[in-house]
Write an enzyme that holds these catalytic residues in place. Structure first.
Site, mmCIF file in Angstrom:
data_model
loop_
_atom_site.group_PDB
_atom_site.id
_atom_site.type_symbol
_atom_site.label_atom_id
_atom_site.label_comp_id
_atom_site.label_asym_id
_atom_site.label_seq_id
_atom_site.Cartn_x
_atom_site.Cartn_y
_atom_site.Cartn_z
ATOM 1 N N ARG A 149 0.810 -1.210 0.000
ATOM 2 C CA ARG A 149 0.000 0.000 0.000
ATOM 3 C C ARG A 149 0.852 1.274 0.000
ATOM 4 O O ARG A 149 1.963 1.305 0.518
ATOM 5 C CB ARG A 149 -1.044 -0.001 1.108
ATOM 6 C CG ARG A 149 -0.573 0.272 2.495
ATOM 7 C CD ARG A 149 -1.804 0.264 3.398
ATOM 8 N NE ARG A 149 -1.454 0.323 4.792
ATOM 9 C CZ ARG A 149 -2.327 0.122 5.771
ATOM 10 N NH1 ARG A 149 -3.565 -0.194 5.488
ATOM 11 N NH2 ARG A 149 -1.953 0.204 7.016
ATOM 12 N N ARG B 87 3.027 5.479 7.154
ATOM 13 C CA ARG B 87 2.753 4.646 8.334
ATOM 14 C C ARG B 87 3.974 3.825 8.694
ATOM 15 O O ARG B 87 4.343 2.882 8.004
ATOM 16 C CB ARG B 87 1.534 3.742 8.079
ATOM 17 C CG ARG B 87 0.240 4.504 8.297
ATOM 18 C CD ARG B 87 -0.955 3.609 8.334
ATOM 19 N NE ARG B 87 -0.934 2.632 9.420
ATOM 20 C CZ ARG B 87 -2.011 1.957 9.784
ATOM 21 N NH1 ARG B 87 -3.157 2.156 9.164
ATOM 22 N NH2 ARG B 87 -1.935 1.081 10.755
ATOM 23 N N ARG C 126 1.768 -7.120 13.953
ATOM 24 C CA ARG C 126 0.358 -6.714 13.972
ATOM 25 C C ARG C 126 -0.544 -7.901 13.657
ATOM 26 O O ARG C 126 -1.633 -8.036 14.227
ATOM 27 C CB ARG C 126 0.138 -5.564 12.985
ATOM 28 C CG ARG C 126 0.767 -4.255 13.484
ATOM 29 C CD ARG C 126 0.937 -3.237 12.374
ATOM 30 N NE ARG C 126 -0.331 -2.829 11.794
ATOM 31 C CZ ARG C 126 -0.443 -2.316 10.556
ATOM 32 N NH1 ARG C 126 0.627 -2.167 9.794
ATOM 33 N NH2 ARG C 126 -1.613 -1.960 10.116
HETATM 34 P P1 AMP Z 1 -5.190 0.576 12.777
HETATM 35 O O1 AMP Z 1 -5.160 1.895 12.082
HETATM 36 O O2 AMP Z 1 -6.563 0.154 13.185
HETATM 37 O O3 AMP Z 1 -4.457 -0.491 12.007
HETATM 38 O O4 AMP Z 1 -4.373 0.767 14.149
HETATM 39 C C1 AMP Z 1 -3.011 1.131 14.148
HETATM 40 C C2 AMP Z 1 -2.402 0.926 15.517
HETATM 41 O O5 AMP Z 1 -3.079 1.736 16.478
HETATM 42 C C3 AMP Z 1 -2.479 -0.482 16.065
HETATM 43 O O6 AMP Z 1 -1.422 -1.313 15.594
HETATM 44 C C4 AMP Z 1 -2.375 -0.224 17.563
HETATM 45 O O7 AMP Z 1 -1.043 0.089 17.940
HETATM 46 C C5 AMP Z 1 -3.195 1.044 17.720
HETATM 47 N N1 AMP Z 1 -4.628 0.773 17.952
HETATM 48 C C6 AMP Z 1 -5.669 1.116 17.142
HETATM 49 N N2 AMP Z 1 -6.830 0.750 17.677
HETATM 50 C C7 AMP Z 1 -6.537 0.144 18.854
HETATM 51 C C8 AMP Z 1 -7.311 -0.464 19.862
HETATM 52 N N3 AMP Z 1 -8.652 -0.551 19.772
HETATM 53 N N4 AMP Z 1 -6.662 -0.982 20.933
HETATM 54 C C9 AMP Z 1 -5.329 -0.903 21.057
HETATM 55 N N5 AMP Z 1 -4.528 -0.350 20.130
HETATM 56 C C10 AMP Z 1 -5.126 0.175 19.034
#
Ligand code: AMP
Length: 189
Positions: free
Chosen positions: A127, A132, A143
């Site tokens: 992507r 990021r 992840r």
């Molecule tokens: P995302 O954009 O949803 O892929 O989230 C990116 C990063 O933000 C994740 O790898 C976590 O470090 C953090 N993160 C996002 N949402 C959560 C959540 N609900 N609980 C804990 N960490 C979160």
């Protein structure tokens, strides 16, 4: 309409979240976006969560709940929400019920965007979102691991609540959106 999107990184939560929010004219609440916003502005909270994001680890539940609480409350006034990336642990899922209660439910449906790890890996590596830091290969692996260990148990939790809708999400965006909308219509019958 209140929706929760569940899925591995790279499953298309962000993309489908935006499309579904536009379709139903409701806010798209992305916990990842909110957290990245705090990191970008260098807020106190941003400084506390930066390392977790950079390493692909989950931010502690209490901090995440603080970040999404207001967004969920104001989305409630706007007629619903598409929650993308929250809840991500069983503790958050239990908390999510409390955040929305007593007036509304946190979700009319929880949509699981089901993709094989290989597809998720390919999408994340490919992507264009080069800003990021967590799209580096080692962090992508972390992840995915975190997803299987911490978030996958929510599938059973929401299945038992009768809310889970599983959609095969490796197809093109518009095909996946159509499958989600069909499944939602089917549930309302
Ligand atoms: P995302 O954009 O949803 O892929 O989230 C990116 C990063 O933000 C994740 O790898 C976590 O470090 C953090 N993160 C996002 N949402 C959560 C959540 N609900 N609980 C804990 N960490 C979160």
């Amino acid at each position: 309409m209140r929706l929760v999107l569940l899925g591995a990184p790279g499953s298309g939560k962000g993309t489908q979240g935006a499309v579904l929010a536009a379709h139903f004219d409701i806010p798209h609440v992305s916990s990842g976006e909110l957290l990245r916003g705090h990191v970008a502005t260098g807020s106190e909270l941003g400084r506390r969560v930066r390392t977790f994001l950079a390493h692909g680890e989950l931010v502690p539940d209490d901090l995440v709940v603080d970040v999404v609480r207001d967004a969920i409350a104001s989305a409630g006034d706007a007629g619903g929400h598409v929650l993308d990336g929250f809840p991500r642990t069983l503790a958050q899922a239990k908390c999510a019920f409390d955040l929305a209660a007593p007036t509304v439910a946190i979700a009319d449906a929880v949509i699981y965007l089901d993709v094989p790890d290989d597809v998720a890996r390919e999408r994340l590596t490919g992507r264009a979102q080069t800003d990021r830091v967590d799209d580096a290969p080692a962090v992508i692996e972390q992840r995915l691991e975190v997803f299987h260990a911490e978030t996958a148990p929510l599938l059973r939790f929401y299945e038992q609540s009768g809310l889970l809708v599983t959609v095969a999400a490796e197809k093109p965006v518009d095909v996946v959106t159509a499958a989600i909308l069909d499944a939602l219509t089917e549930r309302q019958r």
